[in-house]
Scaffold this active site. Structure first.
Site, mmCIF file in Angstrom:
data_model
loop_
_atom_site.group_PDB
_atom_site.id
_atom_site.type_symbol
_atom_site.label_atom_id
_atom_site.label_comp_id
_atom_site.label_asym_id
_atom_site.label_seq_id
_atom_site.Cartn_x
_atom_site.Cartn_y
_atom_site.Cartn_z
ATOM 1 N N HIS A 131 -63.240 -33.060 -18.469
ATOM 2 C CA HIS A 131 -62.205 -32.187 -19.040
ATOM 3 C C HIS A 131 -62.444 -30.738 -18.646
ATOM 4 C CE1 HIS A 131 -60.325 -30.053 -22.683
ATOM 5 N NE2 HIS A 131 -59.323 -30.558 -21.988
ATOM 6 N N HIS A 191 -50.793 -28.782 -21.116
ATOM 7 C CA HIS A 191 -50.909 -30.246 -21.078
ATOM 8 C C HIS A 191 -49.574 -30.936 -20.902
ATOM 9 C CE1 HIS A 191 -54.696 -29.012 -23.052
ATOM 10 N NE2 HIS A 191 -55.199 -30.126 -22.560
ATOM 11 N N ARG A 221 -51.668 -9.994 -23.350
ATOM 12 C CA ARG A 221 -52.587 -11.063 -22.991
ATOM 13 C C ARG A 221 -53.053 -11.718 -24.287
ATOM 14 N NH1 ARG A 221 -54.906 -15.044 -22.142
ATOM 15 N NH2 ARG A 221 -56.582 -15.450 -20.639
ATOM 16 N N CYS A 229 -57.097 -6.137 -18.283
ATOM 17 C CA CYS A 229 -57.553 -7.526 -18.335
ATOM 18 C C CYS A 229 -58.549 -7.756 -17.202
ATOM 19 C CB CYS A 229 -56.349 -8.449 -18.174
ATOM 20 S SG CYS A 229 -56.802 -10.191 -18.137
ATOM 21 N N TYR A 241 -65.116 -14.880 -18.714
ATOM 22 C CA TYR A 241 -65.231 -13.431 -18.553
ATOM 23 C C TYR A 241 -66.625 -13.007 -18.086
ATOM 24 C CZ TYR A 241 -60.723 -13.239 -20.907
ATOM 25 O OH TYR A 241 -59.405 -13.414 -21.243
#
Lengths: 572, 572
Positions: B135, B159, B234, B281, B419
């Protein structure tokens, strides 16, 4: 050609020129002048505009005797075509007979641009008024006005070159009276560098007077802390000899008045604080910029950087003892340092740092009296130097004599008109030193110390080992070094070493206080298909700053801040 | 092929596989698996290793429905060749009849790797034990174990794609009893994003659920302070709706015990502090990395960065009120933030920052309740968000619910396994998230907003004007932007703008506190000899950090920290 025309116009029409026409610089000299005009503007700011010659071959002597120690750009090295065909030497200076005889008293009257700027040299009298604006060292030349050049040239040895005498000869206006010549000789100009200390013979000397030298690169990665003898040496002036028993540090500018501290005071009245910090010269790796296009400055290799353990009083503690209070920060923005090293006029080396760096508990700025556990060596600032970790070497003032808390930055040449970065498109005609901030924190840096460029690698080896250093300014920790064996196409991650002992990952210093470099090493399978390895390294710091790929786009006229990927080619 | 063989071996010999052989993943599925093995190691660390397919064409659907908001890497997008030839849809899930009927009670027994991991979806029962390790979102999938997938898939809209259903179909082991199906339908799964606020239609949407969008680049340079409606958005999760009247902020971990503050407390008990700060970001300009080699993450352009004025209480003041004392720093190294945005399991968004940033007077970290002079909009964290100037957007936690002073960083997925930056040579098979520091300060950045890439420039113009932004993390001020019209061969210096009003050079903010960007502009003579302009920009910050020249050497598997020179080509 355009310049030549401009110079002819100047020679014809400049009012300053009228009465000295017969001895004015020749057109040919004009065509190779280094500086095109004086700064003009207000204040004592020195201007260092320089003409970038369009005929590349004429640069062959350019900068041969680069900036020998003074931040002033003493780069007289340009020959002009005419001059190359002549045989000019000191003898020539004496050829021009029939010129008037002047007394020293008369010479002394000419000490300003208004009254003319006269100097004497070996019995000759020279009116260099017009040259002032062209002097690569800026208006510093005025310090010699009305007097003899010899003591200045003894200090800045770069002047002792034939082409400098050649330029001077063009300005001759008379002879000094025999009486005054005798008086001058009586005041013997001694070599101010005569008492400089002994240095280790392994150092590669970039300039002897003042002394500037770096160790062989491979020595740097032999030990995490660089032995003091191998630590790169960057002096701007002769090494002063300070008696530790009578040494006094003045702290000025705070509400408490002037605080004067002896060496003993520094050692006993304040807690002893120890840090390991890397210092780097702004000009480290300048030689790579020189390969792109000639810059002005000492031709440093990759080893104008070293790492030492420093102990001393915290500047913060001393400032608090001298009366620093939070409200001072409302008007005070800088802390100036003055060295005890000085030129013949008494001008000392100076620099400043922002006050928040100076006063911060996390700034770790030291008034250091020990280097690697011993008294600081003469070349490194005995008895006391500033250690400003994370900040360019030039602000880590040695032989510290005075600290001044002030609203303004240091007015020194080295703070105002040197140690600044510019765009690759900026040349000596367009540069405005006020437009760029004084370098403080340095950017991310790394270099390969082993193998050396050009070293041959035996094809029978199974693996190749590459070593180097990596460091970043502002206390930013090096978090990764990438190494490529194929010129940057593919990359592997090197192993970092952050202390004398271990090879493994050590615990990180507190954020923003990683003052010391990381040594790194990688052993990779030898790529047998390669005929040559192009080994490249690049580092990343804790702010994820990366090094630029190539030198040209960061090229700048002073050759500072050279931190592109380091490349080494090894035939195999 | 090697992988195919490995997968076949696994399918044959894995003990886990023995009793579910008839429903094990097909070999074809194996060949496109995204994750190769589970993390194993200690603690709750999620592992996100991913298989990088060797057949490039097969990637055509890869990442089509990229990570829609969760830091978890939800990138199911790979089709396998076999699957492309079939027509698989929800209908297919129901085709496999003759399978056993299971009760919800029976399904619920399978909630671990030991007992098997079962889930239900639209009346079918699926044993996904083997899929857990593959996954892309890591073991987060276990949160759905023993229950229905619908509420999770409603949260992570990625999904809802045919190929995901196709993968699921391979794991079907039975049908849910009709009784339990009815019960499930009774618990209607509502769309958790149904109450997200309205957004401005001009925004370019990278993901609708959760909402991630950026303004058109040219809007960014229209005003120094970005209007809130255009400020990039975001979100990691649905926007929570918080009643300001009952809002409470918990502050934990300090000697004073837990401090609870209402919105009114924040506004009245602490001085209101205002800063202008740019947020960016970590994935800004990721699309340029995607062009080099596919990465995982939202395909941001150059506008995942904006500048606003923020007002609120200083975090420092709140921590002091909660009992922070200097000795706390001896054990506390981080300040954690928890958002009120949560997934169906109640897991909230979280992040942390170093305590020295949080507590420093010069850190300027805010608990902000105003943005551009008004209540913070819903999308930006109403009623209170953390504003950590100079630090990556991900740590500026919105809808702030809890602050925890702690020895450790936040254990959240976004701090530990997302990150972070890696070497270009690191792939999903070799990545070790523990080896890299969580991104805090960002590196120097700049981009061209006008002209747009591909815009045609009329050859009749005399001059060309280029505009853009430049910013650096850690409070480092942008001191210069260089612009090239010829792909980087020659450079000119752009004019910087550091406020709403003036175009000229403004007085600098205090060192290390330049939180806001500089807008820049240059008007240069049009080079009429050029058939195309390749406009390039690069910025320099006050530590003289420069941007890397090219993207490839800073490419990383998550596509963060994309700050190479920005290039725009304009035919003319």
């Amino acid at each position: 050609m355009l310049l030549l025309r401009r110079c002819l116009s100047l020679a014809r029409f400049s009012p300053l020129n009228s009465q000295r026409h017969q001895v004015s610089p020749t057109v040919a000299l004009c065509a190779v002048r280094l500086c095109s005009s004086s700064g003009g503007g207000g204040g004592g700011g020195e201007d260092q505009r320089s003409y970038q010659h369009t005929h590349r071959p004429r640069w062959r002597h350019a900068l041969a005797g680069l900036l020998a120690g003074s931040g002033a750009v003493l780069a007289y090295g340009l020959h002009n075509h005419k001059a190359e065909q002549e045989d000019i030497s000191v003898q020539n200076l004496k050829k021009r007979s029939g010129l008037p005889i002047y007394s020293q008293e008369e010479v002394t009257k000419h000490r300003s641009l208004e009254n003319g700027v006269w100097v004497t040299y070996k019995g000759g009298v020279y009116d260099i008024t017009e040259f002032v604006a062209m002097h690569p060292g800026g208006e510093k030349i005025l310090l010699a006005a009305g007097g003899a050049l010899e003591p200045f040239w003894a200090l800045y040895a770069v002047h002792n070159q034939e082409h400098v005498l050649e330029i001077l000869s063009e300005y001759k206006v008379g002879e000094l009276s025999v009486e005054d010549q005798k008086k001058q000789q009586a005041i013997k100009s001694s070599d101010p560098y005569a008492s400089d200390p002994e240095r280790h013979p392994v150092l590669h000397v970039n300039s002897l007077k003042p002394f500037n030298a770096e160790p062989p690169p491979e020595i740097l990665t032999d030990s995490y802390v660089t032995p003091s003898a191998f630590f790169f040496k960057r002096n701007h002036l002769p090494v002063p000899h300070v008696d530790p028993a009578t040494y006094q540090l003045r702290v000025e500018g705070l509400p408490g008045g002037v605080l004067t501290l002896s060496l003993e005071d520094l050692k006993t009245r304040f807690p002893k604080h120890t840090i390991t910090a890397t210092l780097q010269c702004a000009g480290n790796r300048r030689s790579e910029m020189n390969k792109v296009k000639q810059v002005k400055g000492l031709n440093w290799g990759i080893a104008a950087i070293s790492n030492a353990t420093w102990s001393g009083a915290r500047l913060r503690d001393v400032l608090l003892a001298a009366g620093y209070r939070p409200d001072v920060a409302q008007w005070a923005h800088h802390v100036q340092f003055e060295g005890l090293d000085k030129d013949v006029t008494g001008t000392t080396y100076g620099a400043s740092i922002p006050i928040n760096k100076a006063i911060s508990e996390e700034g770790d700025v030291l008034l250091a009296y020990e280097m690697n556990g011993e008294d600081i060596p003469l070349d490194h600032g005995f008895p006391v130097r500033a250690v400003v970790p994370g900040v360019v070497g030039a602000r880590n003032v040695k032989w510290l004599g005075k600290i001044v808390v002030s609203a303004e930055e240091s007015s020194s040449h080295w703070q105002q008109n040197d140690y600044k970065g510019f765009s690759p498109g900026t040349d000596w005609d367009t540069v405005d030193f006020k437009s760029a901030p004084a370098i403080q924190e340095l950017p991310i840096q790394s270099a390969i110390t082993t193998p050396a460029d050009g070293a041959t690698i035996d094809r029978s080896v199974e693996t190749v080992t590459v070593k180097g250093y990596a460091w970043s300014g502002g206390g930013r920790e090096v978090v990764r070094v990438d190494v490529s064996l194929d010129g940057g196409k593919t990359w592997q991650v090197a192993q970092l070493r952050g202390s004398e002992e271990g090879q493994g990952p050590e615990s990180s210093p507190p954020p923003g206080r990683a003052w010391a470099w990381k040594l790194w090493e990688i052993t990779a399978p030898f790529p047998h298909e390669a005929e040559e390895l192009e080994i490249v390294c690049k580092a990343v710091d804790s702010s994820y700053n990366a090094q630029p790929d190539t030198v040209s786009p960061i090229w700048n006229l002073r050759g500072v801040l050279s931190n592109a990927w380091h490349r080494v080619k090894t035939p195999c």
